[in-house]
Motif scaffolding. Structure first.
Motif, PDB file in Angstrom:
ATOM      1  N   SER A   1     -22.192  28.101  18.471  1.00  0.00           N
ATOM      2  CA  SER A   1     -20.887  28.012  17.839  1.00  0.00           C
ATOM      3  C   SER A   1     -21.050  28.000  16.325  1.00  0.00           C
ATOM      4  CB  SER A   1     -20.136  26.766  18.313  1.00  0.00           C
ATOM      5  OG  SER A   1     -20.781  25.591  17.865  1.00  0.00           O
ATOM      6  N   PHE A   2     -22.117  27.344  15.846  1.00  0.00           N
ATOM      7  CA  PHE A   2     -22.382  27.348  14.411  1.00  0.00           C
ATOM      8  C   PHE A   2     -22.723  28.757  13.954  1.00  0.00           C
ATOM      9  CE2 PHE A   2     -25.525  27.046  10.946  1.00  0.00           C
ATOM     10  CZ  PHE A   2     -24.699  26.487   9.984  1.00  0.00           C
ATOM     11  N   LEU A   3     -23.560  29.448  14.729  1.00  0.00           N
ATOM     12  CA  LEU A   3     -23.930  30.807  14.373  1.00  0.00           C
ATOM     13  C   LEU A   3     -22.736  31.739  14.469  1.00  0.00           C
ATOM     14  CD1 LEU A   3     -27.411  31.123  16.091  1.00  0.00           C
ATOM     15  CD2 LEU A   3     -26.940  30.853  13.677  1.00  0.00           C
ATOM     16  N   ASP A   4     -21.885  31.536  15.468  1.00  0.00           N
ATOM     17  CA  ASP A   4     -20.701  32.374  15.597  1.00  0.00           C
ATOM     18  C   ASP A   4     -19.772  32.189  14.402  1.00  0.00           C
ATOM     19  OD1 ASP A   4     -21.619  33.409  17.931  1.00  0.00           O
ATOM     20  OD2 ASP A   4     -20.391  32.129  19.224  1.00  0.00           O
ATOM     21  N   ALA A   5     -19.616  30.953  13.961  1.00  0.00           N
ATOM     22  CA  ALA A   5     -18.784  30.698  12.786  1.00  0.00           C
ATOM     23  C   ALA A   5     -19.408  31.355  11.561  1.00  0.00           C
ATOM     24  CB  ALA A   5     -18.629  29.198  12.562  1.00  0.00           C
TER      25      ALA A   5
END
Length: 100
Positions: free
Chosen positions: A64-68
Motif C-alpha cells: 500500500s505504501f508502494l502503491d501510494a
C-alpha cells in the motif's frame, strides 16, 4: 440379600486390572500426556497462523505504501508530460492564430 459375584476368571482379571490403582494412574497419566500433546499442537498451529497473518499484513502495508508512492510518481510524470507538451501546443496555437 446376595452380593453379585463374577464367575468368569477372565472377567475377574479384567475388573481387577481396570480397578487397580497403579493401572488407573498410568492410564490417567497417558491420557493427560495425549491431551497435552494435542494442546501443544493446537498452540503451534495458532502461532503459525498468527505469524502468517503478521507477514501478510506487513506485505500489504509495504504494497500500500508502494502503491501510494507509485500513484504520486504517476501524477508527477503526468504533470511533467503536460508541461513538456505546452510549448508544442503553444506553437500550434500561435501558428493557427497567424493563419486565421
Amino acid at each position: 440379600m446376595k452380593t453379585a459375584r463374577i464367575t468368569s476368571r477372565l472377567a475377574r482379571e479384567v475388573v481387577a486390572v481396570a480397578t487397580d490403582v497403579d493401572v488407573c494412574a498410568a492410564q490417567w497419566e497417558e491420557d493427560a500426556h495425549v491431551e497435552r500433546e494435542e494442546i501443544e499442537r493446537l498452540l503451534d498451529e495458532v502461532d503459525r497462523e498468527l505469524a502468517e497473518e503478521e507477514r501478510t499484513a506487513a506485505v500489504r502495508l509495504d504494497r500500500s505504501f508502494l502503491d501510494a508512492r507509485r500513484a504520486w510518481r504517476a501524477v508527477r510524470r503526468g504533470e511533467r508530460a503536460v508541461l513538456r507538451a505546452l510549448p508544442e501546443r503553444w506553437d500550434v496555437a500561435e501558428s493557427d492564430g497567424e493563419a486565421a
